[in-house]
Write a protein that holds these residues in place. Structure first.
Motif, mmCIF file in Angstrom:
data_model
loop_
_atom_site.group_PDB
_atom_site.id
_atom_site.type_symbol
_atom_site.label_atom_id
_atom_site.label_comp_id
_atom_site.label_asym_id
_atom_site.label_seq_id
_atom_site.Cartn_x
_atom_site.Cartn_y
_atom_site.Cartn_z
ATOM 1 N N GLU A 6 42.134 30.821 50.429
ATOM 2 C CA GLU A 6 40.912 30.888 49.638
ATOM 3 C C GLU A 6 39.694 30.684 50.543
ATOM 4 O O GLU A 6 39.778 29.995 51.556
ATOM 5 C CB GLU A 6 40.868 29.804 48.552
ATOM 6 N N CYS A 22 40.223 35.344 47.589
ATOM 7 C CA CYS A 22 41.617 34.980 47.796
ATOM 8 C C CYS A 22 42.258 36.082 48.626
ATOM 9 O O CYS A 22 42.373 37.219 48.158
ATOM 10 C CB CYS A 22 42.319 34.842 46.451
ATOM 11 N N TRP A 37 43.633 31.815 39.361
ATOM 12 C CA TRP A 37 42.797 30.749 39.918
ATOM 13 C C TRP A 37 42.994 29.488 39.084
ATOM 14 O O TRP A 37 43.027 29.540 37.841
ATOM 15 C CB TRP A 37 41.326 31.152 39.908
ATOM 16 N N LEU A 81 36.981 35.502 42.438
ATOM 17 C CA LEU A 81 36.538 34.776 41.253
ATOM 18 C C LEU A 81 35.019 34.670 41.350
ATOM 19 O O LEU A 81 34.499 33.945 42.196
ATOM 20 C CB LEU A 81 37.158 33.383 41.169
ATOM 21 N N TYR A 94 39.222 24.465 44.126
ATOM 22 C CA TYR A 94 39.699 25.690 43.499
ATOM 23 C C TYR A 94 40.837 26.295 44.318
ATOM 24 O O TYR A 94 40.728 26.416 45.545
ATOM 25 C CB TYR A 94 38.562 26.704 43.367
ATOM 26 N N CYS A 96 43.907 29.431 44.633
ATOM 27 C CA CYS A 96 44.424 30.742 44.263
ATOM 28 C C CYS A 96 45.946 30.698 44.349
ATOM 29 O O CYS A 96 46.505 30.062 45.252
ATOM 30 C CB CYS A 96 43.872 31.800 45.209
#
Length: 123
Positions: A6, A22, A37, A81, A94, A96
């Motif tokens: 990511e 990603c 995600w 995203l 966050y 992936c």
């Protein structure tokens, strides 16, 4: 070997935007029906927020619907995203995930995970 990375995280003020990327290895992407995600805020459970399938079908959790969008570029083995109108409560790591699963958030099969990218939203 499955590989997911990511990028794109950072610090923004409330109302700002970020686009997370990603990147997957070719072998991972070729065996990947699904990319998703997730995020995990400090002290909270991991939350699935978006899914996209090879078919182009997508799913967005209510917490991000209308502000986030998910997309993929099959030619580049990448997923994205796009996050807009960010709020302090969006602050999280966050992640992936990619895999052959057909379920929500790529459930139902092996998922290759990245190390995560931090998003911090200040008020």
């Amino acid at each position: 070997q499955a590989r997911v990375v990511e990028s794109g995280g950072g610090s923004v003020e409330a109302g700002g935007s970020l686009r997370l990327s990603c990147t997957t290895s070719t072998s991972t992407f070729n065996s990947t029906n699904c990319m998703a995600w997730f995020r995990r805020a400090p002290g909270s459970e991991r939350e699935g927020i978006a899914t996209i399938y090879t078919s182009g079908g997508t799913y967005l959790a209510d917490s991000v619907k209308g502000r986030f969008s998910i997309s993929r570029d099959n030619a580049k083995n990448m997923g994205y995203l796009q996050m807009s109108d960010l709020k302090p409560e969006d602050t999280a790591m966050y992640y992936c995930a990619a895999g052959p699963g057909t379920g929500l958030f790529c459930d139902g099969g092996y998922r290759a995970w990245g190390q995560g990218t931090q998003v911090t939203v200040s008020s």
